[in-house]
Scaffold this active site. Sequence first.
Site, mmCIF file in Angstrom:
data_model
loop_
_atom_site.group_PDB
_atom_site.id
_atom_site.type_symbol
_atom_site.label_atom_id
_atom_site.label_comp_id
_atom_site.label_asym_id
_atom_site.label_seq_id
_atom_site.Cartn_x
_atom_site.Cartn_y
_atom_site.Cartn_z
ATOM 1 N N GLY A 7 0.834 -1.204 0.000
ATOM 2 C CA GLY A 7 0.000 0.000 0.000
ATOM 3 C C GLY A 7 0.862 1.244 0.000
ATOM 4 O O GLY A 7 1.949 1.257 0.597
ATOM 5 N N VAL A 11 -0.880 7.283 4.290
ATOM 6 C CA VAL A 11 -0.022 6.793 5.367
ATOM 7 C C VAL A 11 1.272 6.198 4.795
ATOM 8 O O VAL A 11 2.368 6.506 5.257
ATOM 9 C CB VAL A 11 -0.761 5.759 6.245
ATOM 10 C CG1 VAL A 11 0.195 5.141 7.253
ATOM 11 C CG2 VAL A 11 -1.944 6.413 6.953
ATOM 12 N N GLY A 12 1.135 5.383 3.754
ATOM 13 C CA GLY A 12 2.310 4.757 3.148
ATOM 14 C C GLY A 12 3.318 5.801 2.673
ATOM 15 O O GLY A 12 4.531 5.664 2.886
ATOM 16 N N GLU A 116 1.275 -0.563 16.566
ATOM 17 C CA GLU A 116 1.151 0.715 17.278
ATOM 18 C C GLU A 116 0.212 1.676 16.550
ATOM 19 O O GLU A 116 -0.552 2.409 17.191
ATOM 20 C CB GLU A 116 2.547 1.356 17.413
ATOM 21 C CG GLU A 116 2.564 2.664 18.172
ATOM 22 C CD GLU A 116 2.064 2.540 19.603
ATOM 23 O OE1 GLU A 116 2.758 1.934 20.414
ATOM 24 O OE2 GLU A 116 0.972 3.042 19.890
ATOM 25 N N ILE A 123 -0.398 8.496 19.050
ATOM 26 C CA ILE A 123 -0.210 8.274 20.489
ATOM 27 C C ILE A 123 0.431 6.904 20.723
ATOM 28 O O ILE A 123 -0.077 5.909 20.212
ATOM 29 C CB ILE A 123 -1.570 8.325 21.226
ATOM 30 C CG1 ILE A 123 -2.280 9.650 20.949
ATOM 31 C CG2 ILE A 123 -1.390 8.099 22.710
ATOM 32 C CD1 ILE A 123 -3.704 9.695 21.486
ATOM 33 N N GLU A 177 -11.946 8.869 6.743
ATOM 34 C CA GLU A 177 -11.453 7.892 5.770
ATOM 35 C C GLU A 177 -12.632 7.362 4.958
ATOM 36 O O GLU A 177 -13.726 7.204 5.487
ATOM 37 C CB GLU A 177 -10.789 6.716 6.489
ATOM 38 C CG GLU A 177 -9.637 7.133 7.375
ATOM 39 C CD GLU A 177 -9.287 6.042 8.376
ATOM 40 O OE1 GLU A 177 -9.097 4.895 7.948
ATOM 41 O OE2 GLU A 177 -9.206 6.345 9.579
ATOM 42 N N LYS A 192 -10.910 -0.522 17.789
ATOM 43 C CA LYS A 192 -9.745 -0.131 18.585
ATOM 44 C C LYS A 192 -9.870 -0.634 20.022
ATOM 45 O O LYS A 192 -8.884 -1.071 20.628
ATOM 46 C CB LYS A 192 -9.588 1.389 18.552
ATOM 47 C CG LYS A 192 -9.223 1.897 17.151
ATOM 48 C CD LYS A 192 -9.377 3.406 17.041
ATOM 49 C CE LYS A 192 -8.983 3.902 15.658
ATOM 50 N NZ LYS A 192 -9.346 5.315 15.454
#
Lengths: 307, 307
Positions: A7, A11-12, A116, A123, A177, A192
């Site tokens: 990906g 983010v990637g 993470e 965070i 998103e 989460k």
Amino acid sequence: MKWAMLGFGTVGQAVWHQAQRQRKSFSLGHVLVRHPDHYRQFKQVDLVTDPQLIIENPDVETVVEVMGGLHPAAEYISACLQRGKNVVTANKALLARQLPQLQRLAQTYHCHLCFEASVGGGIPIIHTLRDLVRRDRVLAIDGILNGTSNYVLTAMQQGGLSLQQALSEAQQKGYAERGSDLDLTGWDAANKLVILANLAFHRFYPVEKVARTEITDDLDIGQAAEHNQVLKQVGHIAIAQGKLKIRVTLDQLPASHLPAHVDGVTNWIQLTTEHLGKLSLMGPGAGGDATANSIWQDLLWLSDSQK
Amino acid sequence: MKWAMLGFGTVGQAVWHQAQRQRKSFSLGHVLVRHPDHYRQFKQVDLVTDPQLIIENPDVETVVEVMGGLHPAAEYISACLQRGKNVVTANKALLARQLPQLQRLAQTYHCHLCFEASVGGGIPIIHTLRDLVRRDRVLAIDGILNGTSNYVLTAMQQGGLSLQQALSEAQQKGYAERGSDLDLTGWDAANKLVILANLAFHRFYPVEKVARTEITDDLDIGQAAEHNQVLKQVGHIAIAQGKLKIRVTLDQLPASHLPAHVDGVTNWIQLTTEHLGKLSLMGPGAGGDATANSIWQDLLWLSDSQK
């Protein structure tokens, strides 16, 4: 450490940008994408469309999965772990459904599954919690875990926007998103919470069983404001009579209560433990840079653990 | 891991209590005290009055220093490091004066100097910051770092107590350590800021140069309340034109500002970084159990790093 990536979205790309600044010897191999044409400006990145080039490459020690979605991410991650490759993933929806199975694979094939970036954006909650449970007993976890719904609620209450206006604003700013159904319905927070509960209590709670209150148009914002209170989507994990209980609720918090002041895309996670009492972490719950930062925390940890 | 302890006050006893619950193989040797008679109820603890029994014992790998004070703690810690023993300390006053020298000793003699408990009580700020600077650039640090002064200010503002009344209450509850001069004058916060600055910027800032505003009787609490503001002792570390600047101030925070709601002995630390933006940690800034928890974080980390 030789690594590869599945990906190359927001983010990637942020992970790749941060890689440029790492003085440590991290060598990036292939990056899997669907349409290499879309990334023509990234001339130095070795884009491929065949996942087997990564999965079957014995030189690749660690694979960063930032493609999202349940399939084929699940199959790729399993295949990597079965070949002894460490996997770093931000895929909370997948982890909330398959964390125990994937952890077992990592154990069997002597590699690491790191995540993470799956909870709380930038965070460092996963490392903190994993570390804490070794010396203390967690009693409860509470948190504002979904940046989009918190942004929307903040804009509705502070800016007087309607749900639809607030949501469009969040999407324009790149916080929401692909579709907002997972955010406002509490599904994202539920994912989460299941991951956090797994770490804190070593128990797997089916995400379908998480009770959720949805954010809808007919929220009575005015009524809360009249009583000097603030509406927040809050996730709760508690143990009651030995039973784990997870729910996502819409809480009316008094203005004197600290999380009432956690605004916008900020996330807040409070751990209640036997020896510490209450420990809270607060920070950016969304955004490419913040999430990439968490992925780099995992990569650096893996690099250390190989020494 | 074979370990020994220098000092057996509130924190030392809490460290020992938590040791009883650790399943890991930590074997406690001698514990240095001045007056063994004071601790008759601790029959299983091997109390000694001669520090050389610990310093010169080749079996002791790690020494936990919780005696406090500059001397002879400094000499004992140096002697332990020079013999290759890891040192875990909560001694912020000492670290604020000798951190670079002690770090150099640890490096020279291939052992570790750990000090999670020196800042923020039970908040894992040292591990978090140490980890963060590897992947991000810290721009500023702000924090409520002294539990006693925060307790006193909270009691004065919310309970209407005078400075003296609030201070007696803090002392009765065991929050104010031997004399409160270090707390209200900002010296304690200054010590902690110097330690954080050292980790974040790899620079040593002389603690005597930290500008401090003291908490005195003639605080105009009423005036702040009239404007819906809250008085807090806040520490600030910033870089201005390449220069490190550290100060402890009395800030008037608007009630809409999150740290205005950090009450009692709770500590709050906010890191501002290049990639994350703002990351905050909040938790118990004082108390034997909280501080012992941080010392055990260091002990478990040391045990891992020996594997």
